[in-house]
Design an enzyme around this catalytic site. Structure first.
Site, PDB file in Angstrom:
ATOM      1  N   GLY A  34       0.802  -1.224   0.000  1.00 13.42           N
ATOM      2  CA  GLY A  34       0.000   0.000   0.000  1.00 13.42           C
ATOM      3  C   GLY A  34       0.832   1.270   0.000  1.00 13.42           C
ATOM      4  N   ASP A  36       2.533   2.533   2.362  1.00 13.84           N
ATOM      5  CA  ASP A  36       3.809   2.305   3.052  1.00 13.84           C
ATOM      6  C   ASP A  36       4.899   1.898   2.038  1.00 13.84           C
ATOM      7  OD1 ASP A  36       5.591   1.907   5.131  1.00 13.84           O
ATOM      8  OD2 ASP A  36       4.619   0.115   5.930  1.00 13.84           O
ATOM      9  N   TYR A 123      -5.834  -2.841   6.080  1.00 16.36           N
ATOM     10  CA  TYR A 123      -6.311  -3.048   7.451  1.00 16.36           C
ATOM     11  C   TYR A 123      -7.836  -3.082   7.578  1.00 16.36           C
ATOM     12  CZ  TYR A 123      -1.695  -2.946   9.710  1.00 16.36           C
ATOM     13  OH  TYR A 123      -0.429  -3.248  10.150  1.00 16.36           O
TER      14      TYR A 123
END
Ligand code: AR6
Length: 170
Positions: A34, A36, A123
């Protein structure tokens, strides 16, 4: 109200020349998928080296590093909660992640800060719920503090963009 201090944008957060971009990280702070992954790729290996020294971060908190090859001066690595149905304190942990980022931004004199939609990707946090928490926490902080002066909500996916647009009444 502080709506004028909040901007909604659809861009790759790694392209933003702001004082700090926020990363949706995990507790290791050592990268992932993602946003990150995109941030680590764009910032280069020095970011990973600095993150190694931080020895991780609790869920609901955040830590700050330099931005290295990014146009942003700093990266604030926030660890949002994994959505587990809503009974595991997820809402408070998400609020606390945003709140810690804002406190760090203030401490490092970051006048402009850009947030991705923390926890709403891998998440699995419900997007409407996450947007309500993000907007409420940021507005409350901006009402009480001079710094940051401007906050960008970076909505990379159309669904989040539409949710934020209607909630911010833009
Ligand atoms: N710029 C802005 N937003 C982006 C970008 C980008 N370049 N790429 C994705 N997004 P996610 P999480 C949006 O999954 O749910 C990682 O592996 C995306 O559309 O990146 O908090 C970490 O290491 C979504 O709206 O973060 C953790 O293990 C939002 O960023 C885990 O994922 C957040 O999605 C964290 O999961």
């Amino acid at each position: 109200m502080e709506f004028e201090k909040i901007k909604l944008v659809t861009v790759d957060i790694t392209q933003l020349a702001v004082d700090a971009i926020v990363n949706a990280a995990n507790r290791t702070l050592l990268g992932g998928g993602g946003v990150d992954g995109a941030i680590h790729r764009a910032a280069g290996p020095d970011l990973y080296r600095e993150c190694l020294m931080l020895e991780g971060c609790d869920t609901g908190s955040a830590k700050i590093t330099n931005g290295y090859r990014l146009p942003a001066k700093y990266v604030i690595h926030a660890v949002g909660p994994v959505w587990r149905g809503g009974n595991q304190n997820e809402e408070n942990l998400l609020e606390s992640a945003y709140q810690t980022c804002l406190q760090l931004a203030k401490q490092y004199n970051c006048k402009t800060v850009a947030f991705p939609n923390i926890s709403t990707g891998i998440y699995g946090f419900p997007k409407e719920n996450a947007a309500e928490i993000a907007i409420r926490t940021v507005q409350k902080f901006l009402n009480k503090n001079e710094i940051p002066e401007r906050v960008y909500f970076v909505c990379f996916d159309q669904e989040n963009y539409n949710i934020y647009q209607s909630r911010l009444e833009l």
